[in-house]
Motif scaffolding. Structure first.
Motif, PDB file in Angstrom:
ATOM      1  N   VAL A   2      55.854  48.809  38.795  1.00 22.93           N
ATOM      2  CA  VAL A   2      54.637  49.509  39.233  1.00 22.93           C
ATOM      3  C   VAL A   2      54.569  50.882  38.569  1.00 22.93           C
ATOM      4  CG1 VAL A   2      53.497  50.560  41.236  1.00 22.93           C
ATOM      5  CG2 VAL A   2      54.474  48.262  41.417  1.00 22.93           C
ATOM      6  N   LEU A   3      55.686  51.597  38.545  1.00 21.35           N
ATOM      7  CA  LEU A   3      55.697  52.931  37.960  1.00 21.35           C
ATOM      8  C   LEU A   3      55.463  52.897  36.452  1.00 21.35           C
ATOM      9  CD1 LEU A   3      58.548  54.537  40.079  1.00 21.35           C
ATOM     10  CD2 LEU A   3      56.067  54.805  40.349  1.00 21.35           C
ATOM     11  N   ARG A   4      55.916  51.846  35.793  1.00 20.04           N
ATOM     12  CA  ARG A   4      55.621  51.702  34.359  1.00 20.04           C
ATOM     13  C   ARG A   4      54.114  51.531  34.140  1.00 20.04           C
ATOM     14  NH1 ARG A   4      60.170  48.872  35.183  1.00 20.04           N
ATOM     15  NH2 ARG A   4      62.033  49.685  34.198  1.00 20.04           N
ATOM     16  N   ALA A  38      63.939  59.030  38.561  1.00 20.77           N
ATOM     17  CA  ALA A  38      64.820  57.929  38.176  1.00 20.77           C
ATOM     18  C   ALA A  38      64.662  57.634  36.680  1.00 20.77           C
ATOM     19  CB  ALA A  38      64.476  56.681  38.995  1.00 20.77           C
ATOM     20  N   PRO A  39      65.564  56.838  36.121  1.00 27.27           N
ATOM     21  CA  PRO A  39      65.433  56.463  34.704  1.00 27.27           C
ATOM     22  C   PRO A  39      64.090  55.819  34.359  1.00 27.27           C
ATOM     23  CG  PRO A  39      67.638  55.955  35.456  1.00 27.27           C
ATOM     24  CD  PRO A  39      66.853  56.392  36.674  1.00 27.27           C
ATOM     25  N   VAL A  40      63.385  55.236  35.339  1.00 26.70           N
ATOM     26  CA  VAL A  40      62.074  54.650  35.058  1.00 26.70           C
ATOM     27  C   VAL A  40      61.094  55.717  34.558  1.00 26.70           C
ATOM     28  CG1 VAL A  40      61.081  54.888  37.393  1.00 26.70           C
ATOM     29  CG2 VAL A  40      60.359  53.002  35.916  1.00 26.70           C
ATOM     30  N   TYR A  41      61.405  56.987  34.791  1.00 26.25           N
ATOM     31  CA  TYR A  41      60.554  58.072  34.286  1.00 26.25           C
ATOM     32  C   TYR A  41      60.457  58.036  32.755  1.00 26.25           C
ATOM     33  CZ  TYR A  41      58.442  62.630  33.607  1.00 26.25           C
ATOM     34  OH  TYR A  41      57.586  63.643  33.227  1.00 26.25           O
ATOM     35  N   ALA A  77      59.466  55.777  31.117  1.00 25.33           N
ATOM     36  CA  ALA A  77      58.209  55.088  30.801  1.00 25.33           C
ATOM     37  C   ALA A  77      57.126  56.065  30.375  1.00 25.33           C
ATOM     38  CB  ALA A  77      57.735  54.260  32.001  1.00 25.33           C
ATOM     39  N   VAL A  78      57.213  57.323  30.830  1.00 27.95           N
ATOM     40  CA  VAL A  78      56.241  58.332  30.412  1.00 27.95           C
ATOM     41  C   VAL A  78      56.316  58.512  28.901  1.00 27.95           C
ATOM     42  CG1 VAL A  78      55.660  60.789  30.545  1.00 27.95           C
ATOM     43  CG2 VAL A  78      56.208  59.530  32.629  1.00 27.95           C
ATOM     44  N   ARG A  79      57.510  58.666  28.379  1.00 23.23           N
ATOM     45  CA  ARG A  79      57.673  58.820  26.920  1.00 23.23           C
ATOM     46  C   ARG A  79      57.367  57.523  26.196  1.00 23.23           C
ATOM     47  NH1 ARG A  79      60.711  63.098  24.216  1.00 23.23           N
ATOM     48  NH2 ARG A  79      61.521  61.424  22.923  1.00 23.23           N
ATOM     49  N   GLN A  80      57.789  56.411  26.761  1.00 26.15           N
ATOM     50  CA  GLN A  80      57.561  55.127  26.107  1.00 26.15           C
ATOM     51  C   GLN A  80      56.070  54.804  26.030  1.00 26.15           C
ATOM     52  OE1 GLN A  80      60.309  53.105  28.672  1.00 26.15           O
ATOM     53  NE2 GLN A  80      61.890  53.047  27.079  1.00 26.15           N
ATOM     54  N   SER A 103      69.261  65.621  31.946  1.00 27.84           N
ATOM     55  CA  SER A 103      68.692  66.973  32.002  1.00 27.84           C
ATOM     56  C   SER A 103      67.399  67.060  31.193  1.00 27.84           C
ATOM     57  CB  SER A 103      69.710  68.028  31.555  1.00 27.84           C
ATOM     58  OG  SER A 103      70.099  67.807  30.228  1.00 27.84           O
ATOM     59  N   ASP A 104      67.313  66.340  30.066  1.00 22.64           N
ATOM     60  CA  ASP A 104      66.049  66.296  29.307  1.00 22.64           C
ATOM     61  C   ASP A 104      64.952  65.651  30.155  1.00 22.64           C
ATOM     62  OD1 ASP A 104      67.259  67.413  27.083  1.00 22.64           O
ATOM     63  OD2 ASP A 104      67.484  65.497  26.015  1.00 22.64           O
ATOM     64  N   ARG A 105      65.316  64.567  30.850  1.00 22.64           N
ATOM     65  CA  ARG A 105      64.359  63.864  31.714  1.00 22.64           C
ATOM     66  C   ARG A 105      63.882  64.787  32.831  1.00 22.64           C
ATOM     67  NH1 ARG A 105      67.474  59.800  33.670  1.00 22.64           N
ATOM     68  NH2 ARG A 105      67.162  58.596  31.773  1.00 22.64           N
ATOM     69  N   GLU A 106      64.814  65.485  33.476  1.00 24.66           N
ATOM     70  CA  GLU A 106      64.463  66.384  34.583  1.00 24.66           C
ATOM     71  C   GLU A 106      63.617  67.561  34.118  1.00 24.66           C
ATOM     72  OE1 GLU A 106      64.713  66.076  37.900  1.00 24.66           O
ATOM     73  OE2 GLU A 106      65.427  64.070  37.404  1.00 24.66           O
ATOM     74  N   ARG A 107      63.944  68.108  32.963  1.00 24.09           N
ATOM     75  CA  ARG A 107      63.176  69.234  32.418  1.00 24.09           C
ATOM     76  C   ARG A 107      61.728  68.796  32.152  1.00 24.09           C
ATOM     77  NH1 ARG A 107      66.811  71.481  29.968  1.00 24.09           N
ATOM     78  NH2 ARG A 107      67.125  69.945  28.322  1.00 24.09           N
ATOM     79  N   HIS A 108      61.573  67.630  31.539  1.00 27.35           N
ATOM     80  CA  HIS A 108      60.225  67.113  31.262  1.00 27.35           C
ATOM     81  C   HIS A 108      59.477  66.842  32.568  1.00 27.35           C
ATOM     82  CE1 HIS A 108      57.054  64.322  29.992  1.00 27.35           C
ATOM     83  NE2 HIS A 108      57.174  64.885  28.796  1.00 27.35           N
TER      84      HIS A 108
END
Length: 191
Positions: free
Chosen positions: A71-73, A100-103, A105-108, A119-124
């Protein structure tokens, strides 16, 4: 400040976890937009899963951890396709307040590789949360800076702006006029 429930429940229907993904994704965009209308607010994954089922009236007996990622994707793809800020950044883990790692999907959804580090994921995600608040909340301080979800302090007073409705419809095939897949692609009827 957590999520504030404001939508009436729909009639209940039980489905498999795959069958519910599109209606849940549509509801998730609305829930996340409402969350963004409250500066500093986030919603946990379990709260989001329960709310999208309640609003859509589409329920499953499967645990949310088995279907919420899909769903989040869809939400990430919908935001990218509609020029919305990454609403996925507002959904966090209840234990640590991180995405979560599913985040990834924003970059993908932008055609980029996943984040290299947590930390890159959290910063973004922190930067994206601020973009969401600026898009949907009337009371974002001028000097607001990106912050992690767990280190935030609730805003003292905020003026809430009801998000404008967004039509989450997939494009329609120009030949046969059926709705195309939400994730994109060719018409299944014509091809």
């Amino acid at each position: 400040m957590g999520y504030v429930n404001s939508a009436p429940p729909a009639i209940k229907k039980i489905v498999g976890s795959k069958a519910g993904q599109v209606p849940w994704a549509r509801e998730a965009v609305g829930v996340l937009r409402e969350t963004a209308s409250h500066y500093g607010a986030t919603i946990t994954y379990p709260e989001l899963a329960a709310e999208v089922q309640r609003r859509s009236g589409v329920h499953t007996s499967s645990e949310s951890r088995t279907w919420l990622g899909g769903v989040l994707r869809l939400v990430a793809t919908a935001c990218q396709g509609r020029d919305l800020p990454p609403l996925l950044s507002l959904a966090v883990n209840p234990r640590d307040g991180h995405v979560a790692p599913v985040y990834d999907a924003v970059r993908q959804s932008e055609g980029l590789p996943p984040f290299e580090t947590k930390s890159d994921r959290e910063r973004h995600a922190a930067e994206s949360r601020l973009a969401c608040y600026r898009a949907f909340c009337d009371a974002v301080p001028e000097d607001a800076r990106p912050m992690s979800a767990r280190s935030k302090t609730p805003a003292a007073t905020t003026t809430r702006r009801k998000p404008e409705p967004v039509e989450l419809r997939a494009p329609v095939c120009p030949s046969c006029f059926i709705e195309l897949p939400l994730m994109g692609g060719d018409c299944p009827n014509c091809n």
